[in-house]
Write a protein that holds these residues in place. Structure first.
Motif, short mmCIF file in Angstrom:
data_model
loop_
_atom_site.label_atom_id
_atom_site.label_comp_id
_atom_site.label_asym_id
_atom_site.label_seq_id
_atom_site.Cartn_x
_atom_site.Cartn_y
_atom_site.Cartn_z
N ALA A 88 -17.76 6.75 3.86
CA ALA A 88 -17.33 5.42 4.30
C ALA A 88 -17.11 4.49 3.12
CB ALA A 88 -18.36 4.83 5.26
N ASN A 89 -18.02 4.54 2.14
CA ASN A 89 -17.86 3.71 0.95
C ASN A 89 -16.62 4.10 0.15
OD1 ASN A 89 -20.24 2.32 1.54
ND2 ASN A 89 -21.52 3.73 0.37
N ILE A 90 -16.37 5.42 0.07
CA ILE A 90 -15.17 5.89 -0.65
C ILE A 90 -13.91 5.46 0.09
CG2 ILE A 90 -13.91 7.94 -1.42
CD1 ILE A 90 -16.61 9.31 -1.83
N GLN A 91 -13.92 5.56 1.40
CA GLN A 91 -12.75 5.17 2.19
C GLN A 91 -12.49 3.67 2.08
OE1 GLN A 91 -13.98 6.85 5.96
NE2 GLN A 91 -12.53 8.54 5.76
N ALA A 92 -13.54 2.87 2.04
CA ALA A 92 -13.36 1.43 1.86
C ALA A 92 -12.71 1.13 0.51
CB ALA A 92 -14.70 0.71 1.98
N ALA A 93 -13.14 1.84 -0.53
CA ALA A 93 -12.53 1.65 -1.86
C ALA A 93 -11.07 2.10 -1.85
CB ALA A 93 -13.32 2.44 -2.90
N ALA A 94 -10.78 3.22 -1.15
CA ALA A 94 -9.40 3.73 -1.08
C ALA A 94 -8.49 2.73 -0.39
CB ALA A 94 -9.38 5.07 -0.35
N VAL A 95 -8.96 2.14 0.71
CA VAL A 95 -8.15 1.16 1.44
C VAL A 95 -7.88 -0.05 0.55
CG1 VAL A 95 -8.17 -0.45 3.38
CG2 VAL A 95 -8.92 1.90 3.71
N SER A 96 -8.87 -0.49 -0.21
CA SER A 96 -8.67 -1.63 -1.12
C SER A 96 -7.61 -1.32 -2.17
CB SER A 96 -10.00 -1.99 -1.79
OG SER A 96 -10.98 -2.35 -0.84
N LEU A 97 -7.67 -0.12 -2.74
CA LEU A 97 -6.67 0.27 -3.75
C LEU A 97 -5.27 0.30 -3.14
CD1 LEU A 97 -8.52 3.21 -5.59
CD2 LEU A 97 -8.09 0.91 -6.46
N GLN A 98 -5.15 0.88 -1.96
CA GLN A 98 -3.83 0.98 -1.33
C GLN A 98 -3.29 -0.40 -0.94
OE1 GLN A 98 -4.34 3.88 1.86
NE2 GLN A 98 -3.54 5.46 0.52
N ALA A 99 -4.16 -1.26 -0.45
CA ALA A 99 -3.71 -2.60 -0.06
C ALA A 99 -3.19 -3.37 -1.27
CB ALA A 99 -4.85 -3.37 0.59
N VAL A 100 -3.87 -3.25 -2.40
CA VAL A 100 -3.40 -3.92 -3.63
C VAL A 100 -2.06 -3.34 -4.06
CG1 VAL A 100 -3.89 -4.29 -6.07
CG2 VAL A 100 -5.72 -4.55 -4.39
N GLY A 101 -1.93 -2.01 -3.98
CA GLY A 101 -0.67 -1.38 -4.35
C GLY A 101 0.50 -1.83 -3.48
N LEU A 102 0.28 -1.95 -2.19
CA LEU A 102 1.33 -2.39 -1.27
C LEU A 102 1.74 -3.84 -1.53
CD1 LEU A 102 0.09 -0.75 2.05
CD2 LEU A 102 2.06 -0.06 0.67
N LEU A 103 0.78 -4.65 -1.92
CA LEU A 103 1.09 -6.05 -2.23
C LEU A 103 1.83 -6.18 -3.56
CD1 LEU A 103 -2.25 -7.80 -1.16
CD2 LEU A 103 -0.03 -7.98 -0.02
N LEU A 104 1.55 -5.28 -4.49
CA LEU A 104 2.18 -5.36 -5.81
C LEU A 104 3.60 -4.77 -5.83
CD1 LEU A 104 -0.73 -4.38 -8.25
CD2 LEU A 104 0.24 -6.65 -7.85
N TYR A 105 3.87 -3.80 -4.95
CA TYR A 105 5.16 -3.09 -5.01
C TYR A 105 6.37 -4.03 -4.97
CZ TYR A 105 8.81 0.32 -4.09
OH TYR A 105 9.95 1.08 -4.17
N PRO A 106 6.41 -5.04 -4.08
CA PRO A 106 7.60 -5.91 -4.04
C PRO A 106 7.83 -6.72 -5.31
CG PRO A 106 6.35 -6.05 -1.99
CD PRO A 106 5.49 -5.33 -2.97
N LEU A 107 6.85 -6.77 -6.23
CA LEU A 107 7.08 -7.47 -7.49
C LEU A 107 8.19 -6.81 -8.31
CD1 LEU A 107 3.40 -8.21 -8.65
CD2 LEU A 107 5.06 -9.84 -7.72
N GLY A 108 8.39 -5.50 -8.10
CA GLY A 108 9.43 -4.78 -8.84
C GLY A 108 10.82 -4.98 -8.30
#
Length: 213
Positions: free
Chosen positions: A130-150
């Motif tokens: 559960a802790n690993i999945q929470a970290a994974a979701v945080s990483l993916q959410a940041v990535g999705l927010l950053l992608y449109p910057l390109g």
């Protein structure tokens, strides 16, 4: 006298649901990551699509014209030269890809949980996952927010017109792979919650032989 006590028990229905969702979001995340249809331009011809690590020119085979794909930054054929859109996309690939890899690991862990011998062992592995999945979701959410910057990079402006800018795709449209990535990340947010619900307190009544004055 009758005494009420409790022990830890495993909810197998929650285990099954958690395992299913964990595997689905892991596969969906990795599929979205490697699919070059995060943004698509349909007109003018030939259509163009691009994702985190690859981009393609053309569509269905028509005569001698067919879809040509290449890694982002490489040429997709004569007259279709690529360029590294943005260093941000490199970061997105690392963040979203890392999150997808972590979800894959926890998906395998979810398959192992039912075979553990005790409820305590199942709960321990599930809580770590559960802790690993929470970290994974945080990483993916940041990535999705950053992608449109390109989207404001020269590469995207060449494909999507001068109207393309940060968080604006110009003549390009949102593709299904980006939507799949969003949905997978949203569903993955429920995995840590389900993992912590696989065990519960099972209350039972029993007769005690203790004598009270």
């Amino acid at each position: 006298m009758k005494v009420r006590g409790w022990t830890w028990a495993t909810s197998w229905s929650v285990v099954a649901l958690w395992t299913l969702v964990s595997l689905l979001v892991a596969m969906a995340s990795l599929t979205a990551l490697f699919t070059p249809t995060w943004f698509v331009r349909h007109t003018p011809s030939p259509p163009t699509m691009f994702g985190v690590w690859a981009w393609c020119v053309g569509g269905e085979v028509r005569g001698d014209q067919q879809q040509r794909c290449a890694a982002v930054g490489q040429s997709a054929g004569e007259g279709h030269h690529g360029a590294l859109p943005s260093a941000v996309w490199v970061m997105v690939g690392a963040l979203y890809g890392g999150g997808g890899a972590l979800l894959g690991v926890t998906g395998v862990a979810a398959l192992v949980v039912p075979f553990l011998p005790t409820t305590q062992a199942r709960a321990a592995l599930a809580h770590v996952s559960a802790n690993i999945q929470a970290a994974a979701v945080s990483l993916q959410a940041v990535g999705l927010l950053l992608y449109p910057l390109g989207l404001g990079s020269p590469f995207v402006r060449m494909q999507c017109g001068d109207a393309a800018s940060l968080y604006a795709s110009g003549t390009c449209e949102l593709g299904y792979a980006y939507m799949l990535a969003l949905v997978a990340t949203a569903l993955a947010a429920y995995c840590p919650v389900l993992a912590r619900l696989i065990t519960y307190k099972d209350y039972t009544d029993y007769w005690s032989n203790l004598n009270y004055m």
